[in-house]
Write an enzyme that holds these catalytic residues in place. Structure first.
Site, PDB file in Angstrom:
ATOM      1  N   ASP A 173       0.859  -1.189   0.000  1.00  0.00           N
ATOM      2  CA  ASP A 173       0.000   0.000   0.000  1.00  0.00           C
ATOM      3  C   ASP A 173       0.890   1.232   0.000  1.00  0.00           C
ATOM      4  O   ASP A 173       1.786   1.356   0.832  1.00  0.00           O
ATOM      5  CB  ASP A 173      -0.889   0.012   1.248  1.00  0.00           C
ATOM      6  CG  ASP A 173      -1.973  -1.053   1.180  1.00  0.00           C
ATOM      7  OD1 ASP A 173      -2.276  -1.510   0.055  1.00  0.00           O
ATOM      8  OD2 ASP A 173      -2.506  -1.436   2.238  1.00  0.00           O
ATOM      9  N   ASP A 195     -14.209  -6.115  -2.488  1.00  0.00           N
ATOM     10  CA  ASP A 195     -14.292  -6.178  -1.024  1.00  0.00           C
ATOM     11  C   ASP A 195     -15.703  -6.668  -0.713  1.00  0.00           C
ATOM     12  O   ASP A 195     -16.680  -6.000  -1.054  1.00  0.00           O
ATOM     13  CB  ASP A 195     -14.071  -4.789  -0.409  1.00  0.00           C
ATOM     14  CG  ASP A 195     -12.630  -4.328  -0.547  1.00  0.00           C
ATOM     15  OD1 ASP A 195     -11.737  -5.080  -0.113  1.00  0.00           O
ATOM     16  OD2 ASP A 195     -12.399  -3.239  -1.101  1.00  0.00           O
TER      17      ASP A 195
END
Lengths: 251, 201
Positions: free
Chosen positions: A11, A130
Site C-alpha cells: 500500500d 471487497d
C-alpha cells in the site's frame, strides 16, 4: 500446470509504503521501489501496488513509483487504486504496470471492465472485490475500501465481471481481513464455483499454513498478503517451502 | 548491440527495461541499417497476429529481418515468437515470417482457462545455449491464447497446459522464439537474455 502464486501487496501513500516494511538490508523501509525489489529477490510471483490515497494531485508521484519499479523488478506488476477511466488505465500501463486492478470504480461503472478488456486485453484487467456476509446467508459487495455497502450480490457480481471480460478476480473478504485467522475459505469456494477465471485469495492470512490451506481447500490460483510479509513475520520462501512440502506446485 | 525492432505493435518497454538493467547495449529501431549492423535482433510483440504482421510490413522491414535471421541471432518474444512461423489463423489466415516451419492456432483444450496466463514449468527436451547457467526447475511467465504447432525438432522446451505448448523454439541455427516473457520471468528469465547476448558475441 500453472504454479500457484504468492503475491505481496504494497500500500502506497504519497510515494511511501504505508506501515513500512521491515526487511533486513532495506534501509528505507518506506521506499516502495526497494521493498518491491526485495520481494522480487525473495521470489514473489507478482507484486501489487495499491495507491491508497488515489488523489488526482498524488497520481504523478505514484506513477513515478511504478515507473521506477518496472526498471528493477522483472515479475508481473499489478497496479490499483484510483483508476476510474480507460485513460487512467492507459497511463498506468504506460508507466510499466502489466495489469491494472479496479475495484470501486468497477462496481459504480461496470462498463469500465468491458471497455478495459476490449482495448487492453482481458489479461490486463483484474477486478478487486471487497465483500462481506450480509447476515442472510449471502455476501454483499462494498466500495471505497470497504466503507460503503453497494447492495450488490457478490455471486451475481463475479459472474458479471467474468461476462464483461475481466482476466482475474482478487477477492478480499472484509470479514476475515485483518483478523489473521486464515483466508475466507467459504467465500472463496462460493466464488470459485461460479466463475472460470482465476481467483486471487486476499484477506486473513495469519500463519504459515494458511497459504497451503487455501490452495488445498479452494480453487484459488493465488494468495495475496500484505502486513504478514511486511513485518517479516513470514517470508515468501517460507510460504513456498510449506506449500511445496504439501504437494502444491510453486515456482 | 542488439536491435529491438519497433513496429508499433510490441511492448518494447519491459524488454528494454530488462536489457538496460542487464547493461546490454541495445537500440530500439525501425531502421534497416541499424538492424544490419546489429549483433543480434529481438522481435517483441503483443496483440493480435494479423495486426502485428500488418504493422511489420508497413515498416518495410520484413526482408531485412529475414536476411538478418540467416546470419545473426534473432529472438522473438510472445507474439514475436509466433510471427516466426509460417502462418496463423488468429482472426483469419495470415502469413508469418516463415523462419521456423510450423503454424499458430488457438490453444485447443476446452478444459483450461484461456488465456494461458501465469507461471508454468519448462520441460526441456533439447540443450540450448539460451538455457545455460539456469537451474531446474525453470518456471517462466506466459500470457497468450494462441500457440505454435511444429515438429519436435524445433522445440527446445515445452510446457504442459492440458496438452503441450511449445515454449522455446528454434530453427536449429540462429532463430529462437520464446512463447513466454523472459523479461517478466524473474532472475531465470534475465539469465536467458544474458545468454542471448552471449550468443551475439
Amino acid at each position: 500446470m500453472l504454479a500457484k502464486r504468492i503475491i505481496p501487496c504494497l500500500d502506497v501513500r504519497h510515494g511511501k509504503v504505508v506501515k513500512g516494511v521491515n526487511f533486513e538490508g532495506v534501509k528505507d523501509v518506506g521506499d516502495p521501489v526497494a521493498c518491491a525489489a526485495e520481494y522480487n529477490r525473495q521470489g514473489a510471483d507478482e507484486i501489487v501496488f495499491y495507491d491508497i490515497v488515489a488523489s488526482h494531485e498524488g497520481r504523478g508521484t505514484f506513477l513515478d513509483v511504478v515507473r521506477e519499479t518496472a526498471k528493477q523488478v522483472f515479475v508481473p506488476l499489478t497496479v490499483g487504486g484510483g483508476i476510474s477511466s480507460v485513460e487512467d488505465m492507459r497511463e498506468t500501463l504506460r508507466a510499466g504496470a502489466d495489469k491494472i486492478s479496479i475495484n470501486s470504480s468497477a462496481v459504480k461503472n461496470p462498463k469500465l471492465i468491458s471497455e478495459g478488456a476490449e482495448i487492453f486485453g482481458s489479461q490486463c484487467i483484474v477486478v478487486g472485490i471487497d465483500a462481506k456476509r450480509d447476515g442472510r446467508g449471502g455476501y454483499t459487495v462494498y466500495a471505497n475500501g470497504g466503507r460503503i455497502d453497494m447492495h450488490v450480490d457478490l455471486l451475481e457480481w463475479v459472474q458479471e465481471i467474468e461476462r464483461r471480460g475481466a482476466g482475474e478476480i482478487c477477492l478480499n473478504s472484509i470479514d476475515t481481513d485483518g483478523v489473521r485467522g486464515g483466508f475466507d475459505l467459504e467465500m472463496l469456494k462460493d466464488v470459485c464455483a461460479r466463475v472460470r477465471i482465476p481467483v486471487i485469495a486476499s484477506g486473513g492470512a495469519g500463519k504459515l499454513s494458511d497459504f497451503a490451506t487455501v490452495f488445498e481447500q479452494t480453487d484459488a490460483t493465488a494468495a495475496l498478503a500484505a502486513s504478514l510479509f511486511h513485518f517479516g513475520e513470514l517470508t515468501i520462501p517460507q510460504v513456498k517451502a510449506d506449500c511445496r512440502s504439501k504437494g502444491i506446485l510453486m515456482r | 548491440m542488439i536491435a529491438v525492432i519497433d513496429y508499433g505493435a510490441g511492448n518494447l518497454f519491459s524488454v528494454c527495461n530488462a536489457l538496460k538493467y542487464l547493461n546490454i547495449a541495445h537500440e530500439v529501431t525501425k531502421d534497416a541499417d541499424v538492424i544490419d549492423r546489429a549483433d543480434a535482433v529481438i522481435l517483441p510483440g503483443v496483440g493480435a497476429f494479423p495486426a502485428a504482421m500488418d504493422s511489420l510490413h508497413a515498416t518495410g522491414l520484413v526482408d531485412t529481418i529475414k536476411q538478418n535471421a540467416a546470419k545473426k541471432p534473432l529472438l522473438g518474444i510472445c507474439l514475436g515468437m509466433q510471427m516466426l512461423f509460417d502462418r496463423s489463423d488468429e482472426n483469419g489466415d495470415c502469413d508469418g515470417l516463415g523462419l521456423i516451419t510450423g503454424e499458430v492456432h488457438r490453444i485447443l483444450s476446452k478444459r483450461v482457462i484461456i488465456p494461458h496466463m501465469g507461471w508454468n514449468e519448462l520441460v526441456i527436451t533439447q540443450e540450448s545455449p539460451l538455457l545455460s547457467n539456469i537451474e531446474k526447475p525453470v518456471f517462466t511467465y506466459f500470457v497468450h491464447s494462441y500457440q505454435a504447432f511444429c515438429d519436435d525438432k524445433k522445440i527446445i522446451a515445452y510446457c504442459e497446459y492440458d496438452g503441450r505448448i511449445p515454449a522455446l523454439v528454434t530453427d536449429g541455427k540462429f532463430v529462437f522464439g520464446a512463447q513466454y516473457h523472459p523479461e517478466k520471468s524473474g532472475e531465470k528469465g534475465l539469465q536467458m537474455l544474458r545468454n542471448f547476448e552471449e550468443l551475439a558475441r
